[in-house]
Design a protein around this motif. Structure first.
Motif, PDB file in Angstrom:
ATOM      1  N   PRO A 296      63.259  21.411  24.225  1.00 36.13           N
ATOM      2  CA  PRO A 296      62.583  22.676  23.931  1.00 36.13           C
ATOM      3  C   PRO A 296      63.115  23.855  24.746  1.00 36.13           C
ATOM      4  O   PRO A 296      63.566  23.703  25.876  1.00 36.13           O
ATOM      5  CB  PRO A 296      61.122  22.384  24.296  1.00 36.13           C
ATOM      6  N   GLY A 297      63.064  25.021  24.105  1.00 43.34           N
ATOM      7  CA  GLY A 297      63.306  26.270  24.801  1.00 43.34           C
ATOM      8  C   GLY A 297      64.738  26.567  25.173  1.00 43.34           C
ATOM      9  O   GLY A 297      65.015  27.542  25.867  1.00 43.34           O
ATOM     10  N   ARG A 298      65.686  25.748  24.697  1.00 43.68           N
ATOM     11  CA  ARG A 298      67.077  25.963  25.095  1.00 43.68           C
ATOM     12  C   ARG A 298      67.990  25.745  23.897  1.00 43.68           C
ATOM     13  O   ARG A 298      67.656  25.030  22.964  1.00 43.68           O
ATOM     14  CB  ARG A 298      67.482  24.993  26.210  1.00 43.68           C
ATOM     15  N   GLY A 299      69.164  26.363  23.968  1.00 43.56           N
ATOM     16  CA  GLY A 299      70.197  26.089  22.988  1.00 43.56           C
ATOM     17  C   GLY A 299      70.309  27.140  21.912  1.00 43.56           C
ATOM     18  O   GLY A 299      69.388  27.925  21.660  1.00 43.56           O
ATOM     19  N   GLY A 300      71.477  27.142  21.273  1.00 42.84           N
ATOM     20  CA  GLY A 300      71.730  28.036  20.162  1.00 42.84           C
ATOM     21  C   GLY A 300      71.436  27.365  18.842  1.00 42.84           C
ATOM     22  O   GLY A 300      71.012  26.204  18.776  1.00 42.84           O
TER      23      GLY A 300
END
Length: 384
Positions: A296-300
C-alpha cells in the motif's frame, strides 16, 4: 535453427443458450495470449476479494466473490460480450457464488455502464428487480431479500432477476490451463534487451541494485524481450524507455521468481516512455509465481498486462494498472489501503520471439528462465 510454433489457441463455442466455453482451434492461426476471455478486462480463476478501488472494464471470477468494501466494475465500459437472450453486455461474471457470509457488513460491488451480471450459484443470495414496495427498480443481489441491505451487488439498470443466475459463462478451469501453457511458452523466449543503468551501462553481473533507474532501448519491428528475476524487477524504482512500445514493437517482460519461491513483493516503478494507450503493448509474464503483492501507498502505475495465471495478486497500490489482469486469485484493496483503478487497456500486440538457446547465458540485467533444449519460435496474434 529448428523452428517450432506454439498454437495454444482458444475459440468460443455455444453450449446451451448464452453459454460460452473455450475450445481448441486448428493450428492455422496464432492467437493473443489473453484470448478466450471474451474481451473481459480482469480474469480470475479462483476467488476475488474486492475491498476498494475500481475497474474501468469488466470482471470475470471463476470462484467466489467476496465484498470487502466499496468497489465499482464497468466504470467506463460494460464490454461487448452479450450472453444469448440478453439485451445488454455482461460486465460481471461470478462462476461460484457471492460469499455474503465472508463479506463485510457494508461490502458493495456496483456494476455500472448498464452492464449485466451472471452468477453461477445463487446459494445464500436473493436476486431482486423490484424494490421493497414491489415497484420495478434496478437489480440488486443480497443475502436478506431486503432491497436496502447495504451488503449487496447492485446494477445500474433493471436486469430480469431470472437472467442473473444460475448461469455459466466460462469454463474457467480449461481456460486457465491454457493460460498456464501460454505463460510457460512465453517464458522460453530469448532475451534481446539489456537493462542498463542511468548512464546507459549494463549492470555488472546482471544484478540491479535496489532503487535503481533502469533504461531500456526498444528495437523497431520486433518483439522486445526482457528476461529478468523477481529481485531485479523489484529493485527498479524508475524505468525509462527510449522509445515507446507499439503493436509492431511490443515489450515482453518474463519474470523468474524461482529464487523467491514464487512469492514476490513488487513496488511498481515510475515509468517514462509509455503513455496512454502504449501500455496495451506491454506484457509482464510471471510463470510459476504463486503470490504477487503490491504494497500500500507506494509505487507507480503498472504499465501493461499482468499475466500470472497461478498467482494470487494482492493489489494495494493506489496508482493502478493499465492493462489486462490474468491471475489465479485477486485481492484488490484492503483495510485502510486503496486498490487503485484497473484501466481497460487490453493487450493488443503480436509476440514473435525466438526461444533461448540451451547453454546460452543471459544478457546483463536478464536471467536464464527455463531455457529449452533447442531453438524455437513463439508466435501470438494481435488482439482484435
Amino acid at each position: 535453427m529448428r523452428a517450432l510454433r506454439y498454437w495454444l489457441g482458444l475459440g468460443a463455442c455455444c453450449i446451451g443458450a448464452g453459454v460460452f466455453a473455450p475450445v481448441p482451434v486448428p493450428a492455422r492461426e496464432p492467437v493473443n495470449p489473453v484470448s478466450g476471455n471474451n474481451g473481459f478486462t480482469v480474469m480470475v480463476e479462483r476467488d476475488a476479494t474486492l475491498a476498494s478501488g475500481g475497474n474501468e472494464g469488466t470482471l470475470a471470477v471463476g470462484g467466489d466473490l467476496v465484498l470487502a468494501g466499496d468497489h465499482r466494475v464497468a466504470l467506463a465500459t460494460a464490454g461487448s460480450h452479450v450472453v444469448g437472450g440478453d439485451t445488454r453486455p455482461t460486465a460481471l461474471v461470478v462462476g461460484g457464488r457471492v460469499a455474503f457470509d465472508r463479506s463485510t457488513a457494508t461490502g458493495r460491488v456496483a456494476v455500472l455502464s448498464r452492464g449485466h451480471a451472471k452468477i453461477g450459484s445463487l446459494a445464500g443470495s436473493v436476486v431482486m428487480d423490484t424494490d421493497d414496495n414491489g415497484v420495478p427498480d434496478r437489480t440488486r443481489v443480497n443475502a436478506t431479500g431486503d432491497y436496502e441491505d447495504p451488503r449487496r451487488v447492485e446494477l445500474s439498470i433493471r436486469q430480469p432477476a431470472a437472467s442473473v443466475g444460475p448461469a455459466t459463462v466460462f469454463d474457467f478451469r480449461r481456460l486457465f490451463d491454457t493460460y498456464r501453457e501460454r505463460a510457460a511458452a512465453l517464458a522460453e523466449c530469448g532475451s534481446n534487451v539489456v537493462l542498463r543503468d542511468a548512464a546507459g551501462r549494463p549492470f555488472p553481473g546482471g544484478t540491479v541494485p535496489p532503487g535503481s533507474t533502469v533504461r531500456i532501448g526498444l528495437a523497431r519491428g520486433v518483439t522486445n524481450v526482457v528476461r529478468t528475476t523477481g529481485r531485479n524487477l523489484a529493485a527498479i524504482a524508475r524505468l525509462v524507455l527510449g522509445r515507446g512500445p507499439t503493436a509492431a514493437s511490443p515489450l515482453l517482460v518474463v519474470v523468474d521468481t524461482t529464487a523467491e519461491g514464487g512469492v514476490l513483493t513488487w513496488v511498481p516503478p515510475a515509468v517514462t516512455g509509455i503513455g496512454g494507450r502504449r501500455a496495451r503493448f506491454v506484457l509482464f509474464d510471471f510463470p510459476g509465481a504463486v503470490s504477487i503483492t503490491m504494497p500500500p501507498g507506494r509505487g507507480g502505475t503498472v504499465k501493461g498486462t499482468i499475466y500470472a495465471p497461478d498467482a494470487t495478486l494482492t493489489d494495494t497500490n493506489p496508482a493502478g494498472i493499465d492493462g489486462n489482469v490474468i491471475v489465479g486469485s485477486l485481492v484488490q484493496g484492503g483495510p485502510g489501503s486503496d486498490g487503485g483503478r484497473i484501466r481497460d487497456l487490453p493487450f493488443g500486440a503480436v509476440l514473435d520471439c525466438p526461444a533461448a538457446r540451451a547453454g546460452a547465458g543471459p544478457p546483463s540485467g536478464g536471467s536464464a528462465v527455463r531455457p529449452p533444449s533447442g531453438g524455437a519460435v513463439v508466435r501470438w496474434k494481435r488482439s482484435s
